[in-house]
Design an enzyme around this catalytic site. Structure first.
Site, short mmCIF file in Angstrom:
data_model
loop_
_atom_site.label_atom_id
_atom_site.label_comp_id
_atom_site.label_asym_id
_atom_site.label_seq_id
_atom_site.Cartn_x
_atom_site.Cartn_y
_atom_site.Cartn_z
N ASN A 16 49.23 16.68 0.80
CA ASN A 16 50.35 15.98 0.74
C ASN A 16 51.16 16.02 1.42
OD1 ASN A 16 52.45 14.07 -0.01
ND2 ASN A 16 53.19 15.42 -2.20
N LYS A 18 53.75 14.32 2.24
CA LYS A 18 55.46 13.87 2.20
C LYS A 18 55.59 13.03 3.40
CE LYS A 18 55.37 18.08 -0.12
NZ LYS A 18 56.16 19.32 -1.29
N HIS A 101 54.93 12.16 -8.22
CA HIS A 101 55.72 13.80 -8.05
C HIS A 101 56.56 13.79 -8.15
CE1 HIS A 101 56.07 16.81 -4.58
NE2 HIS A 101 54.45 16.77 -4.73
N GLU A 103 58.85 15.26 -6.73
CA GLU A 103 59.80 15.16 -5.92
C GLU A 103 60.80 13.75 -6.41
OE1 GLU A 103 58.26 16.16 -2.06
OE2 GLU A 103 58.08 18.31 -2.71
N GLU A 171 51.31 21.01 -10.77
CA GLU A 171 52.67 21.31 -10.23
C GLU A 171 53.69 22.34 -10.38
OE1 GLU A 171 51.43 19.62 -5.11
OE2 GLU A 171 52.50 18.66 -7.02
N GLY A 177 56.69 24.75 -3.02
CA GLY A 177 57.20 25.01 -1.10
C GLY A 177 57.63 26.21 -1.33
N SER A 216 52.17 26.15 -3.44
CA SER A 216 52.54 27.11 -2.65
C SER A 216 50.93 27.54 -2.62
CB SER A 216 53.28 28.42 -3.12
OG SER A 216 54.34 27.85 -3.07
N GLY A 237 50.51 21.06 -0.08
CA GLY A 237 51.64 20.42 0.54
C GLY A 237 52.10 21.16 2.15
N GLY A 238 52.70 21.88 2.79
CA GLY A 238 53.13 22.18 3.79
C GLY A 238 52.09 22.71 4.38
C1 PEP Z 1 53.37 19.58 -3.41
O1 PEP Z 1 54.62 19.25 -3.18
O2 PEP Z 1 52.13 18.58 -3.68
C2 PEP Z 1 52.84 20.96 -2.57
C3 PEP Z 1 52.20 21.47 -3.58
O3 PEP Z 1 53.93 21.53 -1.45
P1 PEP Z 1 53.68 22.82 -1.42
O4 PEP Z 1 51.85 23.14 -0.78
O5 PEP Z 1 54.15 22.88 0.12
O6 PEP Z 1 54.12 23.88 -2.16
#
Ligand code: PEP
Length: 256
Positions: A16, A18, A101, A103, A171, A177, A216, A237-238
């Site tokens: 993702n 974002k 999600h 967010e 999640e 994050g 994470s 994510g990141g």
């Molecule tokens: C996300 O927001 O979908 C996510 C899993 O972020 P991260 O991997 O950066 O924690």
């Protein structure tokens, strides 16, 4: 991408991006795609870039990686300025969409009922919906994580639709994050609970729905997470932004 219709279903690793990524980042998708073609991988791989990049991402992926959206509207067309329908995502060549999600639930006030309408829209358009759920830190500390996530599943899955069109993304909000994560035992307990909820919703077909862990995930912890019971993949994510990190996570899935 394999579907939830048989035993041969592979884990799904979904990235993702974002609101990150201009055209200059498409090379990351190309790099993962080239590597997957050169050396097989034991997972379905999906990248969800910003909507502006979808069509070009499909080109860059060259059929080796699936491409998906990060949200869709529940309507197929209409006077809804700025919104994007599931059919429009499909039209770019996308085959999946993330819905609900945290967010979006937090920043856009999306409720379970709104998420359920988006899941129906994704199904109507022929997209796999990755339905995100997860508890806050306060809810976990209060011992309510299982109940909160069970309620989110009950509210976010439409009553009538095929289980094959859905994956669940668990999640925990406090793990996104942050570098913090639930313990392996907590992840297992939650994924087993989600499985029970899916079987309650769909009967035996609920056993085939992939449950992704997100929050994470990184190259150094992916192997351990992906080996846990009922973990059918990861939502990343990141660490999905750089080809090398994302590919390492994808390659953490062992052969079946
Ligand atoms: C996300 O927001 O979908 C996510 C899993 O972020 P991260 O991997 O950066 O924690």
């Amino acid at each position: 991408m394999t579907t939830n219709t048989g035993e041969a279903m592979q884990p799904l690793i979904a990235g993702n991006w974002k609101m990150h990524g201009l055209a200059s980042r498409l090379g990351e998708i190309e790099a993962v795609s080239v590597s997957i073609r050169a050396r097989p991988i034991y997972a379905d791989v999906l990248i969800c870039p910003p909507a502006t990049l979808l069509a070009r991402a499909v080109q860059a992926a060259a059929g080796s990686i699936a491409i998906g959206g990060q949200d869709c509207d529940c309507e197929s067309t209409g006077a809804f300025t700025g919104d994007i329908s599931a059919e429009m995502l499909k039209d770019t060549g996308a085959c999946a969409v993330i819905v609900g999600h945290s967010e979006r639930r937090q920043r856009h006030g999306e409720t379970d009922a709104m998420v359920a309408a988006k899941v129906t829209a994704a199904w109507r358009a022929g997209l796999l919906a990755i339905v995100c759920i997860g508890e806050s830190e306060a809810q976990r500390l209060a011992g309510k994580a299982l109940t909160v996530c069970g309620d989110q599943i009950a509210g976010s899955l439409p009553a009538v639709m095929a289980s094959s069109a859905v994956a669940i993304g668990y999640e925990p909000l406090w793990a996104i994050g942050s570098g913090s994560m639930p313990s392996p035992e907590e992840i297992t307990q939650m994924h087993q609970h989600i499985r029970q909820c899916l079987v309650a919703h769909w009967g035996a077909a609920g056993k085939l729905v992939r449950i992704l862990y997100g929050g994470s995930v990184k190259p150094s912890n992916a192997r351990e997470i992906l080996a846990l019971p009922e973990v059918g993949g990861a939502l990343v994510g990141g660490e999905s932004l750089e080809a090398m990190d994302f590919e390492t996570i994808c390659r953490s899935v062992p052969p079946a």
